[in-house]
Design a protein around this motif. Structure first.
Motif, PDB file in Angstrom:
ATOM      1  N   TYR A   1       0.857  -1.314   0.046  1.00 47.80           N
ATOM      2  CA  TYR A   1       0.042  -0.154   0.020  1.00 47.80           C
ATOM      3  C   TYR A   1       0.842   1.194  -0.063  1.00 47.80           C
ATOM      4  CZ  TYR A   1      -3.817  -3.105   1.358  1.00 47.80           C
ATOM      5  OH  TYR A   1      -4.699  -4.143   1.710  1.00 47.80           O
ATOM      6  N   THR A   2       2.051   1.304   0.763  1.00 43.92           N
ATOM      7  CA  THR A   2       2.825   2.559   0.805  1.00 43.92           C
ATOM      8  C   THR A   2       3.497   2.906  -0.427  1.00 43.92           C
ATOM      9  OG1 THR A   2       4.465   1.282   1.792  1.00 43.92           O
ATOM     10  CG2 THR A   2       2.871   2.563   3.337  1.00 43.92           C
ATOM     11  N   GLY A   3       3.967   1.916  -1.019  1.00 46.13           N
ATOM     12  CA  GLY A   3       4.575   1.753  -2.293  1.00 46.13           C
ATOM     13  C   GLY A   3       3.512   2.360  -3.265  1.00 46.13           C
ATOM     14  N   ALA A   4       2.444   1.718  -3.316  1.00 50.58           N
ATOM     15  CA  ALA A   4       1.319   2.287  -4.152  1.00 50.58           C
ATOM     16  C   ALA A   4       0.911   3.631  -3.952  1.00 50.58           C
ATOM     17  CB  ALA A   4       0.234   1.466  -3.965  1.00 50.58           C
ATOM     18  N   SER A   5       0.998   4.378  -2.987  1.00 46.92           N
ATOM     19  CA  SER A   5       0.762   5.721  -2.653  1.00 46.92           C
ATOM     20  C   SER A   5       1.896   6.581  -2.957  1.00 46.92           C
ATOM     21  CB  SER A   5       0.567   5.818  -1.063  1.00 46.92           C
ATOM     22  OG  SER A   5      -0.608   5.271  -0.787  1.00 46.92           O
ATOM     23  N   ASP A   6       3.221   6.185  -2.753  1.00 44.93           N
ATOM     24  CA  ASP A   6       4.132   6.876  -3.484  1.00 44.93           C
ATOM     25  C   ASP A   6       4.142   6.858  -4.867  1.00 44.93           C
ATOM     26  OD1 ASP A   6       5.488   7.141  -1.031  1.00 44.93           O
ATOM     27  OD2 ASP A   6       6.600   5.382  -1.406  1.00 44.93           O
ATOM     28  N   LEU A   7       3.828   5.905  -5.679  1.00 45.85           N
ATOM     29  CA  LEU A   7       3.828   5.767  -7.261  1.00 45.85           C
ATOM     30  C   LEU A   7       2.555   6.898  -7.501  1.00 45.85           C
ATOM     31  CD1 LEU A   7       4.592   5.053  -9.796  1.00 45.85           C
ATOM     32  CD2 LEU A   7       3.195   2.842  -9.469  1.00 45.85           C
ATOM     33  N   ALA A   8       1.251   6.589  -6.871  1.00 46.06           N
ATOM     34  CA  ALA A   8       0.383   7.386  -7.259  1.00 46.06           C
ATOM     35  C   ALA A   8       0.739   8.982  -7.175  1.00 46.06           C
ATOM     36  CB  ALA A   8      -0.909   6.937  -6.437  1.00 46.06           C
ATOM     37  N   ASN A   9       1.147   8.919  -6.199  1.00 46.13           N
ATOM     38  CA  ASN A   9       1.785  10.608  -5.802  1.00 46.13           C
ATOM     39  C   ASN A   9       2.623  11.007  -7.091  1.00 46.13           C
ATOM     40  OD1 ASN A   9       2.076  13.193  -4.457  1.00 46.13           O
ATOM     41  ND2 ASN A   9       4.081  12.275  -3.893  1.00 46.13           N
ATOM     42  N   THR A  10       3.687  10.043  -7.399  1.00 43.35           N
ATOM     43  CA  THR A  10       4.496  10.573  -8.247  1.00 43.35           C
ATOM     44  C   THR A  10       4.098  10.905  -9.672  1.00 43.35           C
ATOM     45  OG1 THR A  10       6.378   9.459  -7.125  1.00 43.35           O
ATOM     46  CG2 THR A  10       6.707   9.935  -9.642  1.00 43.35           C
ATOM     47  N   LEU A  11       2.883   9.842 -10.054  1.00 42.03           N
ATOM     48  CA  LEU A  11       2.408  10.051 -11.269  1.00 42.03           C
ATOM     49  C   LEU A  11       1.515  11.461 -11.552  1.00 42.03           C
ATOM     50  CD1 LEU A  11       1.137   6.260 -11.731  1.00 42.03           C
ATOM     51  CD2 LEU A  11       2.927   7.442 -13.042  1.00 42.03           C
ATOM     52  N   SER A  12       0.844  11.593 -10.306  1.00 38.23           N
ATOM     53  CA  SER A  12      -0.130  12.797 -10.264  1.00 38.23           C
ATOM     54  C   SER A  12       0.825  13.985 -10.228  1.00 38.23           C
ATOM     55  CB  SER A  12      -1.059  12.856  -8.835  1.00 38.23           C
ATOM     56  OG  SER A  12      -1.901  11.797  -9.013  1.00 38.23           O
ATOM     57  N   ARG A  13       1.892  14.186  -9.511  1.00 37.21           N
ATOM     58  CA  ARG A  13       2.995  15.462  -9.686  1.00 37.21           C
ATOM     59  C   ARG A  13       3.352  15.512 -11.035  1.00 37.21           C
ATOM     60  NH1 ARG A  13       7.233  14.966  -6.982  1.00 37.21           N
ATOM     61  NH2 ARG A  13       7.049  12.758  -6.136  1.00 37.21           N
TER      62      ARG A  13
END
Length: 200
Positions: free
Chosen positions: A12-24
């Protein structure tokens, strides 16, 4: 929906890091916990990150979850499927990175998969097949002492080979420096040699 990228994350935490990176970086991104229910209407998005907690479950369960997520996403038009693994590559010698990677590769037609768990923003880099945390190899860093899956080997070719049924190769830094076409050619050559994945 203009879904360009589907990401299957092993925690879950890695998923959040990735989603944040894609959004940014300008992609309209949604993160889900597991595969969404069939009736859930997704907004107009460019990317979806399907988060699982499959890093330490039995390999067959991880493979089943990843394949089901890939089916869900490609049925909704995803043009590319990415398997997001932990940037410290923590896994066991039996999996799950190798088995899931091989299953997703087989589903995609048997290509040679580039594997690179780097996350430079947090100091995780890969050089000549070795994973670094800051300036030191992973196996010499405090992160080697993961409570479930300690990492005592920084050589990702060896680590991935132990959990893969096909040989693992390397796309070295000098090839990466030459750009995408050179990387693609190296992966094609590795596939011709029977390799299922290459550390990039």
């Amino acid at each position: 929906m203009s879904l360009r990228l589907a990401c299957i994350a092993d925690d879950y935490t890695g998923a959040s890091d990735l989603a944040n990176t894609l959004s940014r970086n300008g992609l309209r991104t949604v993160q889900t916990i597991g595969i969404p229910a069939d009736g859930l209407a997704l907004p107009e998005i460019d990317a979806i990150v399907v988060a699982f907690k499959i890093r330490s479950v039995p390999a067959r369960e991880a493979v089943a979850a990843a394949l089901a997520a890939a089916e869900y996403c490609t049925a909704r038009g995803a043009g590319h499927v990415m398997y997001k693994i932990c940037s410290t590559f923590d896994s066991t010698d039996a999996g799950n990175i190798g088995p899931v990677t091989e299953a997703l590769a087989a589903r995609a037609g048997g290509l040679c998969v580039p594997v690179c768990p780097a996350f430079p923003e947090t100091g995780r880099t890969v050089y000549q097949g070795h994973l670094f945390v800051g300036a030191v190899p992973l196996a010499e860093s405090p992160l080697k002492d993961h409570p479930l899956n300690p990492m005592r080997d920084s050589n990702l070719l060896r680590v991935l080979a132990r959990q893969s049924s096909r040989p693992v190769g390397l796309v070295p830094f000098e090839v990466v420096e030459r750009g995408a076409a050179a990387i693609s050619a190296a992966l094609d050559a590795a596939l011709g040699e029977g390799r299922g994945a290459c550390i990039v």
